[in-house]
Design a protein around this motif. Sequence first.
Motif, PDB file in Angstrom:
ATOM      1  N   GLY A 183      35.565   2.060  35.938  1.00 53.39           N
ATOM      2  CA  GLY A 183      36.733   1.679  35.603  1.00 53.39           C
ATOM      3  C   GLY A 183      37.175   1.825  34.198  1.00 53.39           C
ATOM      4  N   ARG A 184      36.230   1.663  33.317  1.00 51.84           N
ATOM      5  CA  ARG A 184      36.416   1.816  32.084  1.00 51.84           C
ATOM      6  C   ARG A 184      36.561   3.001  31.417  1.00 51.84           C
ATOM      7  NH1 ARG A 184      35.678  -3.154  28.749  1.00 51.84           N
ATOM      8  NH2 ARG A 184      34.767  -4.972  30.121  1.00 51.84           N
ATOM      9  N   CYS A 185      35.388   4.056  32.067  1.00 51.03           N
ATOM     10  CA  CYS A 185      35.179   5.139  31.306  1.00 51.03           C
ATOM     11  C   CYS A 185      36.057   6.342  31.964  1.00 51.03           C
ATOM     12  CB  CYS A 185      33.620   5.447  31.251  1.00 51.03           C
ATOM     13  SG  CYS A 185      32.660   4.326  30.488  1.00 51.03           S
ATOM     14  N   TRP A 186      36.187   6.259  33.231  1.00 49.34           N
ATOM     15  CA  TRP A 186      36.701   7.297  33.934  1.00 49.34           C
ATOM     16  C   TRP A 186      38.037   7.668  33.709  1.00 49.34           C
ATOM     17  CZ3 TRP A 186      34.883   7.086  40.023  1.00 49.34           C
ATOM     18  CH2 TRP A 186      33.528   7.564  39.845  1.00 49.34           C
ATOM     19  N   GLY A 187      38.939   6.645  33.391  1.00 50.72           N
ATOM     20  CA  GLY A 187      40.297   6.755  32.959  1.00 50.72           C
ATOM     21  C   GLY A 187      40.555   7.308  31.537  1.00 50.72           C
ATOM     22  N   LEU A 188      39.613   7.531  30.676  1.00 53.13           N
ATOM     23  CA  LEU A 188      39.784   8.042  29.312  1.00 53.13           C
ATOM     24  C   LEU A 188      39.524   9.504  29.388  1.00 53.13           C
ATOM     25  CD1 LEU A 188      37.324   5.241  27.767  1.00 53.13           C
ATOM     26  CD2 LEU A 188      40.072   5.157  28.191  1.00 53.13           C
ATOM     27  N   ASN A 189      40.627  10.326  29.160  1.00 56.56           N
ATOM     28  CA  ASN A 189      40.456  11.764  29.446  1.00 56.56           C
ATOM     29  C   ASN A 189      40.554  12.403  28.196  1.00 56.56           C
ATOM     30  OD1 ASN A 189      43.141  11.207  29.034  1.00 56.56           O
ATOM     31  ND2 ASN A 189      43.896  12.136  30.789  1.00 56.56           N
ATOM     32  N   CYS A 194      37.269   8.142  24.687  1.00 60.52           N
ATOM     33  CA  CYS A 194      36.129   8.023  25.429  1.00 60.52           C
ATOM     34  C   CYS A 194      35.094   7.122  24.307  1.00 60.52           C
ATOM     35  CB  CYS A 194      35.502   9.295  26.025  1.00 60.52           C
ATOM     36  SG  CYS A 194      33.788   8.952  26.861  1.00 60.52           S
ATOM     37  N   HIS A 195      35.084   7.749  23.206  1.00 64.51           N
ATOM     38  CA  HIS A 195      33.828   7.303  22.460  1.00 64.51           C
ATOM     39  C   HIS A 195      34.464   5.860  21.510  1.00 64.51           C
ATOM     40  CE1 HIS A 195      32.117  11.589  21.484  1.00 64.51           C
ATOM     41  NE2 HIS A 195      31.727  10.921  22.558  1.00 64.51           N
ATOM     42  N   ALA A 196      35.911   5.683  21.752  1.00 63.09           N
ATOM     43  CA  ALA A 196      36.307   4.538  21.178  1.00 63.09           C
ATOM     44  C   ALA A 196      36.158   3.134  21.982  1.00 63.09           C
ATOM     45  CB  ALA A 196      37.942   4.592  21.035  1.00 63.09           C
ATOM     46  N   GLU A 197      35.642   3.508  23.163  1.00 60.71           N
ATOM     47  CA  GLU A 197      35.125   2.519  24.311  1.00 60.71           C
ATOM     48  C   GLU A 197      34.294   1.433  23.449  1.00 60.71           C
ATOM     49  OE1 GLU A 197      35.456  -0.349  27.252  1.00 60.71           O
ATOM     50  OE2 GLU A 197      36.806   1.307  26.621  1.00 60.71           O
ATOM     51  N   PRO A 198      34.562  -0.058  23.365  1.00 54.01           N
ATOM     52  CA  PRO A 198      33.447  -0.650  22.559  1.00 54.01           C
ATOM     53  C   PRO A 198      32.105  -0.641  23.132  1.00 54.01           C
ATOM     54  CG  PRO A 198      35.584  -1.761  22.798  1.00 54.01           C
ATOM     55  CD  PRO A 198      35.649  -0.688  23.873  1.00 54.01           C
ATOM     56  N   ASN A 199      31.250  -1.065  22.178  1.00 51.01           N
ATOM     57  CA  ASN A 199      29.606  -1.265  22.629  1.00 51.01           C
ATOM     58  C   ASN A 199      29.053   0.138  23.099  1.00 51.01           C
ATOM     59  OD1 ASN A 199      29.779  -3.914  21.803  1.00 51.01           O
ATOM     60  ND2 ASN A 199      30.746  -4.345  23.824  1.00 51.01           N
ATOM     61  N   GLY A 200      29.592   1.305  22.878  1.00 51.41           N
ATOM     62  CA  GLY A 200      29.089   2.630  23.193  1.00 51.41           C
ATOM     63  C   GLY A 200      29.096   2.662  24.950  1.00 51.41           C
ATOM     64  N   ARG A 201      29.828   2.028  25.416  1.00 48.34           N
ATOM     65  CA  ARG A 201      29.687   2.036  27.151  1.00 48.34           C
ATOM     66  C   ARG A 201      29.922   3.411  27.702  1.00 48.34           C
ATOM     67  NH1 ARG A 201      33.111  -2.633  26.633  1.00 48.34           N
ATOM     68  NH2 ARG A 201      31.985  -4.476  27.165  1.00 48.34           N
ATOM     69  N   CYS A 202      30.800   4.531  27.017  1.00 45.37           N
ATOM     70  CA  CYS A 202      31.102   5.742  27.594  1.00 45.37           C
ATOM     71  C   CYS A 202      30.614   6.882  26.883  1.00 45.37           C
ATOM     72  CB  CYS A 202      32.379   5.817  27.650  1.00 45.37           C
ATOM     73  SG  CYS A 202      33.330   4.590  28.543  1.00 45.37           S
ATOM     74  N   ILE A 203      30.408   8.042  27.493  1.00 46.95           N
ATOM     75  CA  ILE A 203      29.966   9.243  26.833  1.00 46.95           C
ATOM     76  C   ILE A 203      30.808  10.381  27.392  1.00 46.95           C
ATOM     77  CG2 ILE A 203      28.020   9.613  28.739  1.00 46.95           C
ATOM     78  CD1 ILE A 203      26.523  10.968  26.536  1.00 46.95           C
ATOM     79  N   TRP A 204      31.213  11.129  26.443  1.00 45.17           N
ATOM     80  CA  TRP A 204      32.109  12.281  26.799  1.00 45.17           C
ATOM     81  C   TRP A 204      31.195  13.602  27.436  1.00 45.17           C
ATOM     82  CZ3 TRP A 204      36.890  13.080  27.933  1.00 45.17           C
ATOM     83  CH2 TRP A 204      37.389  14.396  27.908  1.00 45.17           C
ATOM     84  N   LYS A 205      31.655  14.206  28.299  1.00 49.49           N
ATOM     85  CA  LYS A 205      30.832  15.320  28.872  1.00 49.49           C
ATOM     86  C   LYS A 205      31.847  16.307  29.137  1.00 49.49           C
ATOM     87  CE  LYS A 205      27.153  12.587  30.754  1.00 49.49           C
ATOM     88  NZ  LYS A 205      26.358  12.430  32.223  1.00 49.49           N
ATOM     89  N   GLY A 206      32.828  16.726  28.340  1.00 47.78           N
ATOM     90  CA  GLY A 206      33.897  17.720  28.469  1.00 47.78           C
ATOM     91  C   GLY A 206      33.154  18.991  28.007  1.00 47.78           C
ATOM     92  N   PRO A 207      34.362  20.164  28.169  1.00 44.52           N
ATOM     93  CA  PRO A 207      33.722  21.524  27.471  1.00 44.52           C
ATOM     94  C   PRO A 207      33.272  21.637  25.956  1.00 44.52           C
ATOM     95  CG  PRO A 207      35.855  21.552  29.085  1.00 44.52           C
ATOM     96  CD  PRO A 207      35.642  20.057  28.717  1.00 44.52           C
ATOM     97  N   GLU A 208      34.055  20.744  25.368  1.00 47.48           N
ATOM     98  CA  GLU A 208      33.561  20.435  24.041  1.00 47.48           C
ATOM     99  C   GLU A 208      33.238  19.220  23.642  1.00 47.48           C
ATOM    100  OE1 GLU A 208      36.497  22.172  21.253  1.00 47.48           O
ATOM    101  OE2 GLU A 208      36.300  24.237  22.114  1.00 47.48           O
ATOM    102  N   ALA A 209      32.244  19.071  22.961  1.00 47.00           N
ATOM    103  CA  ALA A 209      31.770  17.682  22.537  1.00 47.00           C
ATOM    104  C   ALA A 209      31.533  17.654  21.044  1.00 47.00           C
ATOM    105  CB  ALA A 209      30.505  17.125  23.279  1.00 47.00           C
TER     106      ALA A 209
END
Length: 259
Positions: A183-189, A194-209
């Motif tokens: 719920g925290r990560c999926w809505g961050l597009n 995505c990287h701004a989510e605290p405590n490093g909960r989320c990781i970006w896997k888009g076409p560019e990183a």
Amino acid sequence: QCFEQPNEYANCQCECPLAVLTMEYSSSNLNGICGADSAQVYVRGGCACDCPYGTNTNCAAPTVFNQNTCSCDCPSTACSGRATLNPDTCACECPLWGTPSAADCAATGKVLRDCECQCPAECAGAGQVQSATTCACSCPAGTPLASECASGMVDEQTCECIEPLPSSFCCHPTIAGFVPWRGRCWGLNTEESCHAEPNGRCIWKGPEANGLPNPHVDCLPNPPVNNILPGQACAFRNEACTSGAECCAEVCRVNGQCR
């Protein structure tokens, strides 16, 4: 039916093929050149087949002369349903016995067409099948389930998976498969959010990183869906809910908001 063909070695002049000439001078059955079932006869020396001399070509309407059968035939011989062709009138007619009336068909919710009771209209969808009894349209057996489609949806008209829309939902929980953080990560597009989510909960896997092409792209369907209701978009963190099945994290908190 003329068999002559242009000869590229003789200034493209039309000549009778050797195979036809061989049959003409070695066969006692010349008509076999035209085909075993053909009404035409072979014209010796003409390298062609034609209707026999004296064939009547003046046909009474509505029939027309058929060069293939060398006879007067109806322009069309195809009739639909139980109708049969009347060779004298060239009209499709219903059998005298066993043909229902319009009232008979109306009593079953159908219409009289082609000498039988048929559904009033065909199915709108190209992939649908129609019940001969109720005229209801539905997808046939073997149609994929929504859960089997990458988009989580099936087109009710074509009965095929709907192609997923281009997705910018490429933010995942850092811990792979960790449902509570979905719920925290999926809505961050965007990569930044995505990287701004605290405590490093989320990781970006888009076409560019990090400004570079990402060879391991992994974006969610658009919109994201959970495992409980794969055919319905799931709600992100703090969005309203009445049950966990509506939430990406699959938990609806007591305050009526998704985890």
